[in-house]
Structure formats: structure tokens, C-alpha cells
Design a protein around this motif. Structure first.
Motif, PDB file in Angstrom:
ATOM      1  N   GLY A   1      23.994  11.910  35.751  1.00 15.68           N
ATOM      2  CA  GLY A   1      23.739  12.719  34.565  1.00 15.68           C
ATOM      3  C   GLY A   1      24.744  12.467  33.457  1.00 15.68           C
ATOM      4  O   GLY A   1      24.372  12.309  32.282  1.00 15.68           O
ATOM      5  N   THR A   2      26.021  12.416  33.810  1.00 10.74           N
ATOM      6  CA  THR A   2      27.045  12.201  32.777  1.00 10.74           C
ATOM      7  C   THR A   2      26.933  10.801  32.174  1.00 10.74           C
ATOM      8  O   THR A   2      27.133  10.619  30.968  1.00 10.74           O
TER       9      THR A   2
ATOM     10  N   GLN B   1      28.708  20.063  27.663  1.00 12.70           N
ATOM     11  CA  GLN B   1      27.639  19.109  27.353  1.00 12.70           C
ATOM     12  C   GLN B   1      26.657  19.701  26.350  1.00 12.70           C
ATOM     13  O   GLN B   1      26.227  19.022  25.406  1.00 12.70           O
TER      14      GLN B   1
ATOM     15  N   ALA C   1      18.833  14.397  24.123  1.00  9.84           N
ATOM     16  CA  ALA C   1      18.890  15.217  25.334  1.00  9.84           C
ATOM     17  C   ALA C   1      18.211  16.553  25.023  1.00  9.84           C
ATOM     18  O   ALA C   1      18.748  17.371  24.274  1.00  9.84           O
TER      19      ALA C   1
ATOM     20  N   SER D   1      22.612  17.117  35.003  1.00 10.13           N
ATOM     21  CA  SER D   1      23.360  16.460  33.930  1.00 10.13           C
ATOM     22  C   SER D   1      24.862  16.426  34.175  1.00 10.13           C
ATOM     23  O   SER D   1      25.580  15.642  33.549  1.00 10.13           O
TER      24      SER D   1
ATOM     25  N   THR E   1      24.128   9.102  31.960  1.00  8.23           N
ATOM     26  CA  THR E   1      22.923   9.127  31.130  1.00  8.23           C
ATOM     27  C   THR E   1      23.255   9.673  29.742  1.00  8.23           C
ATOM     28  O   THR E   1      22.787   9.152  28.722  1.00  8.23           O
ATOM     29  N   LEU E   2      24.083  10.703  29.706  1.00  6.22           N
ATOM     30  CA  LEU E   2      24.483  11.256  28.414  1.00  6.22           C
ATOM     31  C   LEU E   2      25.312  10.252  27.609  1.00  6.22           C
ATOM     32  O   LEU E   2      25.234  10.221  26.378  1.00  6.22           O
TER      33      LEU E   2
ATOM     34  N   ILE F   1      17.318  15.899  31.531  1.00  5.03           N
ATOM     35  CA  ILE F   1      18.241  15.382  32.550  1.00  5.03           C
ATOM     36  C   ILE F   1      18.445  16.464  33.600  1.00  5.03           C
ATOM     37  O   ILE F   1      19.126  17.471  33.346  1.00  5.03           O
TER      38      ILE F   1
ATOM     39  N   LEU G   1      19.077  20.061  29.698  1.00  6.43           N
ATOM     40  CA  LEU G   1      20.181  19.766  30.604  1.00  6.43           C
ATOM     41  C   LEU G   1      20.199  20.808  31.710  1.00  6.43           C
ATOM     42  O   LEU G   1      20.035  22.003  31.436  1.00  6.43           O
TER      43      LEU G   1
END
Length: 395
Positions: free
Chosen positions: A18-19, A49, A34, A13, A21-22, A10, A37
Motif C-alpha cells: 500500500g505505501t 496518508q 488515491a 494502504s 502504491t502511494l 487501495i 484508503l
């Protein structure tokens, strides 16, 4: 989908994409990990993260924050690196399956190219990569057998509408726009709008840069250019229609006149998930759309006289060469200037147009030409802002 866990890089991230996606990865730990990052400068969020997701690598672009991240993660089996070049080098790691590019702006270009050359599928949330160097990037993807899977809600919608239609020629792509917070407003009104006004998007929660782009319609202009390269169509085959409810994310019209639309609530997690799971669709607990809650879906033409950026983007696409690179760099400086109260909302279009007229045009640019154009445009744009009369600056 296969039972093998996909390892995701990512890039960006700590940003909005990005957040989210997590969040998708967290909800599907049996499918995704993941692996890498990266953050530009948000060391605190990158650290938290990394502690939660335990990637193999964490990279902070701001080298001044390297020790902060390194020390915070020293007790974990995470390799911490710093600098833009570290991202370019690490995206080629043999264990990475998909590179989700969510870095803001031109910075996403070189890592994306490196990942493509290493045979990685690209989940593309960084539209500037194709705006700046669409021909080079799409050609490389074909050469290396790489999928470019769009994450933008509009391009994901078109991509979904085209699935299964590979042998049916497209007559038109119809990209929808919310119209942003200033839809229907006059030039006089826009003369005095503030940074805070422009950041109040009616439908989407996004990062500051893309939110300002949405308010000025430049975001839609960049999407038009990106669509040309993603879907191999001409500029006159791409229409933009304002759809304030943001329920239809975009449409495809085929040569028989029929139109397919992809619909849903405005939630970026759905296109993110589809890009990561393609060609499969998986179960989730996202909120479902209720037609009765939206009895009226409306559509109107964009106001190109008030919001000039969309027209400038079409002009850049038709001229080709390095012109889209010029408008992208000029716009990045304009938005940064607006966010710091150095330039007014309407003056952003003046700046972009001036750069289009003054920066040297290159009809067949190489990557080196793009890098030089980007640098030259940014310098010119910064100087332009510094020379602005006070009336072009809003506070």
C-alpha cells in the motif's frame, strides 16, 4: 494511456504494498488519484496518508480507532468509515476505476468479490483471495468483464511474459524463489531459529506475514496455487526454482521449448506501476539493472524435505476443493503464532498438515463453505498451538 485520471482504491494502504502504491501515485499525479484508503489498525499512518493524498474515503477496520481517525480528518473533505463491511460496501463506488487489494490474508476475499461484481479491475496483491476461492473469483471476473492484474512480482513477471502470446500454449510456468533467509540450512538449524532471524529477508522489504511465509517457502506454495487460477494451468505445469539473486522474477516456457523471463532489480514499485498502467508502460526514475553488477545468476531446486510447506501447498492444489482454504487459514494462524513466540518455526508445518488431515474436506465449495472452513480451521489451529509441548515453542 487515456488522459483521464484513474481513481484507485487501495485496500491495505498502510502496509508494504500500500505505501509503495502511494509512492507510484505520488510520482504520477497526472495519471492516478488515491480515491479510497483503508487500514486494519494503523490509524496514525492512515491519518497522515489521508492528509497528504486527500482521498474521498478513509476506512479503518478497527472500529475502536474510528473516532481517532474521524477527529483527525474532520477539517478535510474526507468521509471516514470503520469496519470490514464498510470496505465491502465502498469498493463498489461508481467513481473507482481500479481496486488494488493489498489487505493481508483471507480478509481480502469479500471486498475483492464485491469489487468484481461492481465491474472494477483488480490489481491483486492479496494472493490469498485466489488461493482460497480461485475458481469462484476467476469465473466472476470473466462474467463481469473484469481484468485481474497481478501485483506479486512473480505473477506480474509471468503476466508480462504472456502478453502477446495469447495464441501460444504454455508448456510450463517457472516461478522463482529467493530461498529466503534460511536457504541451505538444515532441519537441526531451523529448530532454533527466532522470529528476528526469519524476518531478515536477503532481498525484499515486505510485511511481517509475507516475510515469514518467504522464510518457510509457504509464500511460494501460495503463489503456485494463485498461478493455477491466474493463468489457467495445471499443478504439474508449475515449477519452482530457487534463484537467490531475485533478478529473474519468473519465466514462461512455451511448447517449442523457448523460455521468456522478466528481469529487473527487486523493487515492488515496478509491478505495482505496471498493474495500474496496463497495457501501457510509463517512464519512471526507478533504479536500472546493471548486468555487470550481477555477473552470476544461479539456480537450484527447492529443498522440499526441510521446507515442507511448499510440498503441502502442491498437495492442497492437487486435491482441490476447500483444501487450499484450509492450508491458508492454518498458515495464517501458524505465522501469527510464530510471530508471538507461541510456536516454533518447524512446528508451523506440523500445524498445517494436521489441519489438512482433520478439517472436513468439501470437494465443490461455495463461498459459505469457504467462510465456514476458514473459521473452523482457525479455531482448530489455535487449539493445536495451545496444546503444543514446550519443545515445539522457541523463544
Amino acid at each position: 494511456m487515456s488522459n483521464q485520471i484513474k481513481k484507485i482504491a487501495i485496500l491495505g494502504s498502510t502496509g508494504s504494498i500500500g505505501t509503495q502504491t502511494l509512492e507510484v501515485i505520488k510520482g504520477n499525479g497526472n495519471l492516478f488519484r488515491a480515491f479510497l484508503l483503508t487500514a486494519h489498525s494503523n490509524a496514525g499512518l492512515l491519518i497522515s496518508q489521508a492528509i497528504e493524498f486527500l482521498p474521498a474515503y478513509a476506512i479503518i477496520c478497527d472500529t475502536g480507532k474510528y473516532l481517532q481517525v474521524k477527529e483527525a480528518l474532520a477539517h478535510l473533505p474526507i468521509e471516514v468509515l470503520a469496519g470490514h463491511q464498510a470496505i465491502i460496501d465502498t469498493v463498489t463506488h461508481p467513481d473507482i476505476d481500479v481496486v488494488l487489494t493489498a489487505m493481508v490474508g483471507f480478509a481480502g476475499l469479500e471486498p475483492t468479490i464485491a469489487a468484481i461484481k461492481a465491474g472494477k479491475d483488480i490489481a491483486l496483491a492479496n494472493k490469498e483471495t485466489l488461493v482460497v476461492a480461485g475458481e469462484i473469483v476467476t469465473t466472476l471476473a470473466k462474467q463481469h468483464g473484469v481484468n485481474i492484474l497481478p501485483v506479486d512480482s512473480e505473477h506480474s513477471a509471468i503476466f508480462q511474459c504472456l502478453t502477446g502470446e495469447e495464441n501460444n500454449p504454455v508448456e510450463k510456468l517457472i516461478i522463482t524463489a529467493s530461498g529466503g533467509p534460511f536457504r541451505g540450512r538444515s532441519v537441526d538449524f531451523l529448530t532454533g531459529v527466532s522470529r528476528e532471524d526469519a524476518l531478515k529477508h536477503p532481498n525484499w522489504v515486505m510485511g511481517a506475514k509475507i516475510t515469514i511465509d518467504s522464510a518457510s517457502l509457504m509464500n511460494k506454495g501460495l503463489e503456485v496455487i494463485e498461478a493455477k487460477w491466474l493463468f489457467n494451468v495445471d499443478a504439474d505445469q508449475i515449477d519452482v526454482v530457487v534463484h537467490p539473486q531475485s533478478i529473474i522474477h519468473s519465466m514462461v516456457q512455451f511448447r517449442d521449448g523457448s523460455i521468456k523471463a522478466q528481469m529487473g532489480l527487486p523493487d515492488m514499485k515496478l509491478p505495482i506501476q505496471y498493474a495500474l498502467t496496463y497495457p501501457s508502460r510509463i517512464q519512471n526514475d526507478f533504479k536500472r539493472f546493471d548486468f555487470t553488477a550481477y555477473p552470476n545468476l544461479t539456480f537450484e531446486k527447492p529443498d522440499l524435505e526441510t521446507f515442507r510447506n511448499l510440498g503441502l501447498a502442491y498437495a492442497a492444489l492437487k486435491q482441490g476443493g476447500n483444501m487450499p482454504c484450509i492450508i491458508n487459514a492454518a498458515n495464517e494462524i501458524a505465522v501469527a503464532g510464530f510471530l508471538t513466540n507461541s510456536i516454533g518455526f518447524l512446528a508451523m508445518s506440523d500445524l498445517i498438515e494436521e489441519c489438512m488431515q482433520q478439517i472436513a474436506f468439501v470437494s465443490q465449495p461455495t463461498i459459505t463453505d469457504y467462510l465456514n472452513t476458514d473459521k473452523e480451521t482457525r479455531i482448530f489451529a489455535q487449539n493445536f498451538i495451545q496444546k503444543l509441548p514446550l519443545k515445539a515453542i522457541n523463544y
